[in-house]
Design an enzyme around this catalytic site. Structure first.
Site, PDB file in Angstrom:
ATOM      1  CB  ILE A  71      -0.924   0.011   1.240  1.00  0.00           C
ATOM      2  CG1 ILE A  71      -1.826  -1.214   1.239  1.00  0.00           C
ATOM      3  CG2 ILE A  71      -1.770   1.267   1.269  1.00  0.00           C
ATOM      4  CD1 ILE A  71      -2.750  -1.277   2.432  1.00  0.00           C
ATOM      5  N   PRO A  72       0.599   2.204  -0.911  1.00  0.00           N
ATOM      6  CG  PRO A  72      -0.012   3.364  -2.838  1.00  0.00           C
ATOM      7  CD  PRO A  72      -0.381   2.170  -2.002  1.00  0.00           C
ATOM      8  CB  CYS A  73       4.167   5.119   2.610  1.00  0.00           C
ATOM      9  SG  CYS A  73       5.121   3.893   1.751  1.00  0.00           S
ATOM     10  CD  GLN A  74      -3.348   6.636   1.498  1.00  0.00           C
ATOM     11  OE1 GLN A  74      -3.167   5.987   0.486  1.00  0.00           O
ATOM     12  NE2 GLN A  74      -4.505   7.102   1.849  1.00  0.00           N
ATOM     13  CB  VAL A 116       7.106   2.650   5.619  1.00  0.00           C
ATOM     14  CG1 VAL A 116       7.334   3.075   4.181  1.00  0.00           C
ATOM     15  CG2 VAL A 116       5.846   3.297   6.181  1.00  0.00           C
TER      16      VAL A 116
END
Length: 372
Positions: A115-118, A157
């Protein structure tokens, strides 16, 4: 003595999920694992294919790849023309249902998603999906709920494990448990898995409850390898490619930094001028004016090699790493070609899961699935 009546809020206090209870510290050698039958995987947030390629190398058959970025989709299609690439917003895909995109009636063995680390922000725990709307975790959980794969991997992350004092991770665990999965997680460092880069990432593994009931042996993470590659080992005979260049002003600063050094090795007046306000913040900013060393792994690659806070200068030449060097440090093969402009290529590589790390995770999943 009268009966004590507790409110639902007080009762839920006793059902709190504690992330520490789910951290699995069991490891096993997976180097020689081979699949006993055909296993299938599906990629969400596929990016340039680091995770997908690692899973293929481990022995999974790729069913489909969901990715929104046009250049990353072109990268996937150009390198693997036979892969199904779904170029769309994952929220749209989840809403329509994956079964409208893939023609496959059997059980899926593994779903992977980095998942993108937004930033995640939740109002509070205990609301399941209500807490996750508006995050990219939500469509991933919807797709897992729709397809009910035997297992899944969620990569992110390291900071996710402590975000919002652990509540973010605990909310995810709660959602997946409600979908019928047993959850474990741990942090792995790519340098332990044949990758010349210090890169710590959290890997959450979900296993469907019915498999847990039937299992003869439990899931274990891949054990760290003894071989620890450094840049000298991998940056040999790298194909020529594009790369960013420093401005004359920055070049004159960076040429003063020795291999393995950073701003602290600069003359004080040069450091002050280069660092500006950051100079007075003291010791923590060791990423600034950072030159790598041949005899060490790279520090974590980011989406560009020349960002001021996370400088990644070549050990010997005064320049940022080239595209092919960047790819090599992320353990992509030399023939994996990236599409788009130079900025997009760096971003695709920097956001990827290192291929060899993904392969070891894939082998750990095959070791587990082989028993069924």
């Amino acid at each position: 003595m009268g009966t004590v009546v507790m409110s639902s809020q007080q009762l839920s206090f006793f059902n709190e999920i504690n992330k520490e209870d789910y951290q699995l510290n069991e490891f096993t050698d997976v180097k020689n694992v081979v699949p006993k039958k055909s296993f299938t995987s599906l990629e969400l947030f596929a990016g340039a294919g680091g995770m997908a390629l690692g899973m293929e190398n481990a022995g999974f058959e790729n069913l489909a790849n969901v990715e929104i970025d046009k250049d990353a989709c072109d990268t996937l299609r150009n390198n693997r023309p036979d892969w199904l690439v779904i170029e769309d917003d994952i929220n749209v895909v989840a809403q329509k249902g994956m079964k409208n995109y893939i023609d496959y009636d059997h059980e899926i063995d593994l779903i992977c998603g980095g998942i993108p680390c937004q930033a995640f922000s939740y109002a509070g725990k205990g609301k399941g999906f209500a807490d996750t709307r508006g995050t990219l975790f939500h469509p991933m959980s919807q797709i897992i709920n729709e397809l009910k794969p035997k297992t899944f991997i969620l990569e992110n992350v390291r900071g996710l494990t402590t975000h919002d004092r652990g509540r973010t991770l605990e909310t995810m665990i709660e959602v997946f448990e409600d979908l019928g999965y047993e959850i474990v997680w741990n942090i792995l460092n790519a340098w332990d898995y044949d990758t010349a880069q210090k890169r710590e990432r959290m890997f959450m593994v979900g296993i469907r409850d019915d498999l847990i009931r039937k299992q003869q042996y439990t899931y274990c993470y891949p054990e760290a390898q003894e071989y620890k590659p450094v840049l000298r080992d991998i940056l040999q005979n790298v194909p020529d490619s594009e790369g960013r260049e420093y401005s004359k002003k920055k070049y004159n600063v960076m040429k003063l930094v020795p291999p393995g050094g950073c701003w602290v090795d600069l003359p004080e007046n040069v450091a002050k001028e280069y660092m500006k306000g950051s100079y007075h913040l003291g010791g923590g900013k060791r990423g600034m004016a950072r030159r790598m060393s041949w005899d060490e792994p790279s520090l974590t690659l980011t989406t560009a090699p020349d960002m001021k806070q996370t400088e990644r200068c070549h050990p010997e030449e005064t320049r940022p790493f080239t595209i092919r060097e960047y790819a090599k440090i992320q353990s992509f093969p030399d023939d994996w070609i990236f599409s788009g402009g130079i900025t997009s290529q760096y971003k695709q590589i920097g956001n990827a899961v290192p291929v060899t790390l993904a392969k070891y995770m894939g082998l750990s999943m095959i070791r587990y699935l082989n028993q069924f």
